[in-house]
Every structure is written in C-alpha cells, then in structure tokens.
Scaffold this motif. Structure first.
Motif, PDB file in Angstrom:
ATOM      1  N   PHE A 181       0.822  -1.212   0.000  1.00 31.10           N
ATOM      2  CA  PHE A 181       0.000   0.000   0.000  1.00 31.10           C
ATOM      3  C   PHE A 181       0.864   1.274   0.000  1.00 31.10           C
ATOM      4  CE2 PHE A 181      -1.908   2.840   3.451  1.00 31.10           C
ATOM      5  CZ  PHE A 181      -2.487   3.718   2.542  1.00 31.10           C
ATOM      6  N   ASP A 201       8.165  -9.700  -1.436  1.00 33.26           N
ATOM      7  CA  ASP A 201       7.843 -11.122  -1.610  1.00 33.26           C
ATOM      8  C   ASP A 201       6.384 -11.322  -2.026  1.00 33.26           C
ATOM      9  OD1 ASP A 201       6.391 -10.667   0.699  1.00 33.26           O
ATOM     10  OD2 ASP A 201       7.314 -12.288   1.859  1.00 33.26           O
ATOM     11  N   LEU A 202       5.679 -10.217  -2.230  1.00 30.52           N
ATOM     12  CA  LEU A 202       4.279 -10.229  -2.676  1.00 30.52           C
ATOM     13  C   LEU A 202       3.378 -11.017  -1.720  1.00 30.52           C
ATOM     14  CD1 LEU A 202       4.764 -10.574  -6.559  1.00 30.52           C
ATOM     15  CD2 LEU A 202       4.684  -8.499  -5.152  1.00 30.52           C
ATOM     16  N   SER A 203       3.716 -11.003  -0.439  1.00 30.19           N
ATOM     17  CA  SER A 203       2.862 -11.715   0.518  1.00 30.19           C
ATOM     18  C   SER A 203       1.563 -10.946   0.753  1.00 30.19           C
ATOM     19  CB  SER A 203       3.601 -11.965   1.830  1.00 30.19           C
ATOM     20  OG  SER A 203       4.185 -10.782   2.320  1.00 30.19           O
ATOM     21  N   THR A 204       1.658  -9.642   0.981  1.00 33.17           N
ATOM     22  CA  THR A 204       0.438  -8.825   1.025  1.00 33.17           C
ATOM     23  C   THR A 204       0.447  -7.787  -0.096  1.00 33.17           C
ATOM     24  OG1 THR A 204       1.449  -7.324   2.629  1.00 33.17           O
ATOM     25  CG2 THR A 204       0.042  -9.064   3.515  1.00 33.17           C
ATOM     26  N   SER A 220      12.572 -12.186  -0.395  1.00 25.02           N
ATOM     27  CA  SER A 220      12.272 -11.836   0.995  1.00 25.02           C
ATOM     28  C   SER A 220      13.445 -11.128   1.677  1.00 25.02           C
ATOM     29  CB  SER A 220      11.926 -13.097   1.782  1.00 25.02           C
ATOM     30  OG  SER A 220      11.756 -12.776   3.145  1.00 25.02           O
ATOM     31  N   VAL A 221      13.112 -10.163   2.522  1.00 25.41           N
ATOM     32  CA  VAL A 221      14.138  -9.486   3.326  1.00 25.41           C
ATOM     33  C   VAL A 221      14.755 -10.437   4.357  1.00 25.41           C
ATOM     34  CG1 VAL A 221      13.210  -7.148   3.068  1.00 25.41           C
ATOM     35  CG2 VAL A 221      12.400  -8.595   4.959  1.00 25.41           C
ATOM     36  N   ALA A 277       8.618   3.142  10.639  1.00 23.57           N
ATOM     37  CA  ALA A 277       8.350   2.704  12.010  1.00 23.57           C
ATOM     38  C   ALA A 277       6.872   2.930  12.316  1.00 23.57           C
ATOM     39  CB  ALA A 277       9.250   3.463  12.986  1.00 23.57           C
ATOM     40  N   LYS A 326       8.661  -4.295  15.282  1.00 29.23           N
ATOM     41  CA  LYS A 326       8.899  -3.029  14.570  1.00 29.23           C
ATOM     42  C   LYS A 326       9.830  -2.132  15.383  1.00 29.23           C
ATOM     43  CE  LYS A 326       7.386  -1.555  11.277  1.00 29.23           C
ATOM     44  NZ  LYS A 326       7.873  -1.614   9.876  1.00 29.23           N
ATOM     45  N   PHE A 342       4.900   6.162  11.686  1.00 27.37           N
ATOM     46  CA  PHE A 342       3.624   6.421  11.020  1.00 27.37           C
ATOM     47  C   PHE A 342       2.468   6.213  11.986  1.00 27.37           C
ATOM     48  CE2 PHE A 342       5.462   4.899   6.686  1.00 27.37           C
ATOM     49  CZ  PHE A 342       5.998   6.151   6.469  1.00 27.37           C
ATOM     50  N   PHE A 343       1.499   7.141  11.944  1.00 32.54           N
ATOM     51  CA  PHE A 343       0.239   6.937  12.652  1.00 32.54           C
ATOM     52  C   PHE A 343      -0.708   6.174  11.707  1.00 32.54           C
ATOM     53  CE2 PHE A 343       0.335   8.893  16.917  1.00 32.54           C
ATOM     54  CZ  PHE A 343       1.689   9.102  16.952  1.00 32.54           C
ATOM     55  N   ILE A 370      -2.145   5.579   8.528  1.00 37.17           N
ATOM     56  CA  ILE A 370      -2.067   5.974   7.120  1.00 37.17           C
ATOM     57  C   ILE A 370      -3.218   5.311   6.359  1.00 37.17           C
ATOM     58  CG2 ILE A 370      -0.507   6.206   5.146  1.00 37.17           C
ATOM     59  CD1 ILE A 370       0.769   7.229   7.763  1.00 37.17           C
ATOM     60  N   GLN A 419      -5.074   0.350   0.046  1.00 40.19           N
ATOM     61  CA  GLN A 419      -4.943  -0.215   1.391  1.00 40.19           C
ATOM     62  C   GLN A 419      -5.885  -1.395   1.543  1.00 40.19           C
ATOM     63  OE1 GLN A 419      -5.894   2.329   4.802  1.00 40.19           O
ATOM     64  NE2 GLN A 419      -4.196   1.315   5.826  1.00 40.19           N
TER      65      GLN A 419
HETATM   66  P1  NAD Z   1       1.498  -3.568   3.223  1.00 40.02           P
HETATM   67  O1  NAD Z   1       1.225  -4.913   3.793  1.00 40.02           O
HETATM   68  O2  NAD Z   1       0.684  -3.106   2.079  1.00 40.02           O
HETATM   69  O3  NAD Z   1       3.037  -3.421   2.846  1.00 40.02           O
HETATM   70  C1  NAD Z   1       4.048  -4.309   3.289  1.00 40.02           C
HETATM   71  C2  NAD Z   1       4.769  -4.839   2.062  1.00 40.02           C
HETATM   72  O4  NAD Z   1       5.881  -5.645   2.486  1.00 40.02           O
HETATM   73  C3  NAD Z   1       3.890  -5.726   1.185  1.00 40.02           C
HETATM   74  O5  NAD Z   1       4.048  -5.363  -0.176  1.00 40.02           O
HETATM   75  C4  NAD Z   1       4.431  -7.128   1.441  1.00 40.02           C
HETATM   76  O6  NAD Z   1       4.250  -7.995   0.337  1.00 40.02           O
HETATM   77  C5  NAD Z   1       5.891  -6.835   1.721  1.00 40.02           C
HETATM   78  N1  NAD Z   1       6.542  -7.876   2.511  1.00 40.02           N
HETATM   79  C6  NAD Z   1       6.052  -8.549   3.582  1.00 40.02           C
HETATM   80  N2  NAD Z   1       6.941  -9.437   4.026  1.00 40.02           N
HETATM   81  C7  NAD Z   1       8.031  -9.334   3.219  1.00 40.02           C
HETATM   82  C8  NAD Z   1       9.286 -10.001   3.170  1.00 40.02           C
HETATM   83  N3  NAD Z   1       9.596 -10.963   4.039  1.00 40.02           N
HETATM   84  N4  NAD Z   1      10.165  -9.644   2.209  1.00 40.02           N
HETATM   85  C9  NAD Z   1       9.852  -8.680   1.311  1.00 40.02           C
HETATM   86  N5  NAD Z   1       8.683  -8.016   1.305  1.00 40.02           N
HETATM   87  C10 NAD Z   1       7.780  -8.344   2.255  1.00 40.02           C
HETATM   88  O7  NAD Z   1       1.343  -2.539   4.455  1.00 40.02           O
HETATM   89  P2  NAD Z   1       1.566  -0.960   4.526  1.00 40.02           P
HETATM   90  O8  NAD Z   1       0.453  -0.432   5.335  1.00 40.02           O
HETATM   91  O9  NAD Z   1       1.852  -0.371   3.195  1.00 40.02           O
HETATM   92  O10 NAD Z   1       2.891  -0.891   5.430  1.00 40.02           O
HETATM   93  C11 NAD Z   1       4.150  -0.461   4.951  1.00 40.02           C
HETATM   94  C12 NAD Z   1       5.084  -0.232   6.127  1.00 40.02           C
HETATM   95  O11 NAD Z   1       4.602   0.835   6.924  1.00 40.02           O
HETATM   96  C13 NAD Z   1       5.235  -1.418   7.067  1.00 40.02           C
HETATM   97  O12 NAD Z   1       6.592  -1.473   7.472  1.00 40.02           O
HETATM   98  C14 NAD Z   1       4.366  -1.083   8.248  1.00 40.02           C
HETATM   99  O13 NAD Z   1       4.829  -1.700   9.430  1.00 40.02           O
HETATM  100  C15 NAD Z   1       4.538   0.414   8.279  1.00 40.02           C
HETATM  101  N6  NAD Z   1       3.418   1.129   8.928  1.00 40.02           N
HETATM  102  C16 NAD Z   1       2.217   1.260   8.289  1.00 40.02           C
HETATM  103  C17 NAD Z   1       1.208   2.000   8.887  1.00 40.02           C
HETATM  104  C18 NAD Z   1      -0.141   2.211   8.241  1.00 40.02           C
HETATM  105  O14 NAD Z   1      -0.932   2.973   8.777  1.00 40.02           O
HETATM  106  N7  NAD Z   1      -0.457   1.593   7.097  1.00 40.02           N
HETATM  107  C19 NAD Z   1       1.429   2.572  10.156  1.00 40.02           C
HETATM  108  C20 NAD Z   1       2.660   2.383  10.784  1.00 40.02           C
HETATM  109  C21 NAD Z   1       3.662   1.679  10.143  1.00 40.02           C
END
Ligand code: NAD
Length: 313
Positions: A14, A35-38, A57-58, A120, A150, A173-174, A176, A181
């Motif tokens: 997202f 890794d396209l998991s989510t 994967s990381v 974070a 985290k 991040f708060f 988002i 999403q």
């Molecule tokens: P998201 O799930 O859409 O994004 C996470 C991405 O990481 C996905 O594309 C997923 O496929 C990928 N991923 C997961 N495991 C992986 C791995 N092992 N190796 C490589 N890629 C991997 O979620 P998001 O909301 O876009 O979150 C992005 C970041 O922001 C995250 O680190 C999350 O902790 C942080 N965050 C988000 C929010 C929010 O409000 N959305 C708030 C605080 C922090």
C-alpha cells in the motif's frame, strides 16, 4: 543525489507503491524488493517507466545484498503489517520485521548505501492515550509482537547510526490510509471496512461509543515525509512522528463517509474492544522543524479520493 537509485522494500504494498510512484515521477530509478505476501505486482503495473521488481524476501541475506547493490537510498517498508498475524506467528513476524531489518542494514552498510529510511510505527507508544497527543519522547510500550518487532527494527537503525555512522532515519507512522490499502490493515482498515459497508447501504458497526480518536493520515502525506527524510541534513539517527496533528473520532469518520457517499447511515454500537487505544494523536512539531514536513492533503480530501478509488475498482 537527485537521480540516485532508490530501493523500496515492500514497494508492492500500500504505502510502498505510492512511494515508488512519487520517486519515479521525480526521475529516480527505482528497485522494489517484495515477496508479494500482502503486496501485489498489479499495484506497480500502471507505472511508466516501470520499477525493477525483485521478488524475494528481506529474510534472505543473499537476496537483500543483491537488492542493495548500487543503491543510494533504501526506503525500508517491508513488514508483516498486521497485529493479528503477529499474534498467530510471532516468530515469523520477528523474522521479517526485526531480522529482516537487520539484514537490510547490514547489507546497506557493506555496500555504501547513503541513507536508510524506515517505516516505524506509532504502535511503539502502546496504550498511551493522552488526548493532547504523543510526541517522540512519549514512553515506549510495545504491547503486541508486531509492535515489539517493529521497535526492534527501530533500535537497530539507531544502533547502526551510532556504531557505523550509517545514516538512518525512523518515521513513526500513525494511521495511514488511501487507495490500495487492504481492509485487514490494523491501522486504517476501519476506513476500508466502513467504506465497503456504507457503499452497500449497510450501517457501519462501531465498537464502543465511537468517540475514540485516531490521527488518520492520507498516504500522500506519508510519502512526503519519506522523501524529505531521505534528503534532509543533520537528521541521521533521529526519529519523527508522521501524522497530521488532528484527531478524528470514529463518529467523525462515519459523518465524512456519509457526506462523500451521499448516504445517511446511522452507525450501530457494539461493546468496546478490550485494549483499544482511546486517543491516538501525533504531535508533529519535530518533523515540521527538522524536515520541513507539512501535511498537504486533509482528512476530508483523503476520504473523498479513497472513496473514489473504491468506486472505480
Ligand atoms: P502492506 O502490507 O501493504 O506493505 C508491506 C509490504 O511488504 C507488502 O508489499 C508485502 O508484500 C511486503 N513484505 C512482507 N513481508 C516481506 C518479506 N519478508 N520480504 C519482502 N517483502 C515483504 O502494508 P503498509 O500499510 O503499506 O505498510 C508499509 C510499512 O509501513 C510497514 O513497514 C508497516 O509496518 C509500516 N506502517 C504502516 C502504517 C499504516 O498505517 N499503514 C502505520 C505504521 C507503520
């Protein structure tokens, strides 16, 4: 500096896909490690020029080394972004969020990456519920395995800045929200869920009185913070809240959705959720001063753009 190669881990997700879009528009070549998991490759499919996508994967140090080669800035967003999944499998969450972050930092250090910017989470503040808001010195209380992993990542960023002089910046991040999403997001999933229910004419179901508050941040504002964090001088080792400084109750959210959707739905109220944070609000004085960050898209405008996206999808 302007045209340096950027790596976005989690770039098919997202927030990551919005960041990739902005970096490409600014003329940067972009590589994504996901890794396209989510995340979804389709989140990147409309972009031209296309980013380079490494599907991996990381948690795999060999893949991570390949991904950081030649990179100037790493935006590290890959994570298991789900409290629920962290409760089901805390070891997996730790592997991705904590060990994965360490892999990225160590590879970046070895390959001379200029700076690492980390997504974070405000979950580090745990149950902190001061209606006046949380600043970066609010005591840290990670209550879920997700929040702990985290935060472990955060500590590794700070330690690499101190130990190796690696430039690192952490952005807490708060909530988002915005297009792409997923409804199961722990942060703003409520926006996706209510939009879905209310578009079908169903009353949104609120846990408790609806007066709990969140600092809902439209994704464009988060992207602004990420890009400013990559360029600002004198900020290595630091941590900044990313919010709007304005709190929105769930009743306000329902009202905004009613207005945008043209509906007149009254929410139902169920029992309050155990452990639900009552008041969450970012104090953003520090990021304003240090990064020159200023939210440009309001909550209302963000809601209308998000609803438009759900309608078009
Ligand atoms: P998201 O799930 O859409 O994004 C996470 C991405 O990481 C996905 O594309 C997923 O496929 C990928 N991923 C997961 N495991 C992986 C791995 N092992 N190796 C490589 N890629 C991997 O979620 P998001 O909301 O876009 O979150 C992005 C970041 O922001 C995250 O680190 C999350 O902790 C942080 N965050 C988000 C929010 C929010 O409000 N959305 C708030 C605080 C922090």
């Amino acid at each position: 500096i302007m045209r340096e190669l950027c790596l976005v881990t989690g770039g098919a997700g997202f927030i990551g896909s919005h960041l990739v879009e902005a970096l490409l528009a600014a003329g940067h070549p972009v590589r994504v490690l996901d890794d396209l998991s989510t995340g979804r490759a389709s989140n990147l499919a409309h972009m031209s020029p296309a980013p380079e996508l490494i599907r991996g994967s990381v948690t795999d140090p060999v893949v991570v080394e390949r991904a950081v080669k030649g990179v100037g800035v790493v935006f590290h967003l890959a994570a298991v972004a789900s409290v629920a999944r962290s409760l089901e499998d805390p070891l997996h969450c730790h592997g991705v969020c904590a060990t994965g972050t360490l892999n990225v930092l160590d590879a970046a250090r070895k390959h001379g990456v200029r700076r690492i910017v980390y997504a974070a989470s405000s979950s580090a503040y745990g149950p902190a519920s001061d209606p006046a808001g949380q600043d970066e010195d609010t005591p840290l209380q990670p209550l879920s395995p997700y929040a702990a992993a985290k935060l472990a990542g955060e500590h590794y960023l700070a330690s690499f800045a101190a130990s190796y002089g690696t430039e690192t910046v952490r952005l807490r991040f708060f909530n988002i929200f915005g297009p792409r999403q997923r409804a199961d997001s722990p942060y703003s999933g409520v926006i996706a869920i209510f939009t879905g229910m209310m578009s079908e004419g169903r009353a949104p179901a609120i846990h408790g009185d609806g007066l709990q508050t969140r600092d809902f941040v439209y994704v464009t504002n988060a992207v602004q913070a990420l890009i400013k964090a990559a360029h600002a001088k004198g900020v290595s080792g630091q941590v900044y809240n990313v919010g709007t400084g304005k709190s929105v109750t769930l009743l306000d959210l329902v009202a905004a959705l009613n207005k945008t959707l043209g509906t007149h739905l009254t929410p139902t109220h169920g029992p309050a959720r155990v452990g639900d944070v009552r008041y969450s609000l970012a104090k953003i004085a520090r990021i304003r001063t240090a990064l020159g960050y200023e939210p440009t898209v309001s909550f209302e405008e963000g809601i209308s753009r998000t609803v438009e996206w759900y309608r078009s999808g």
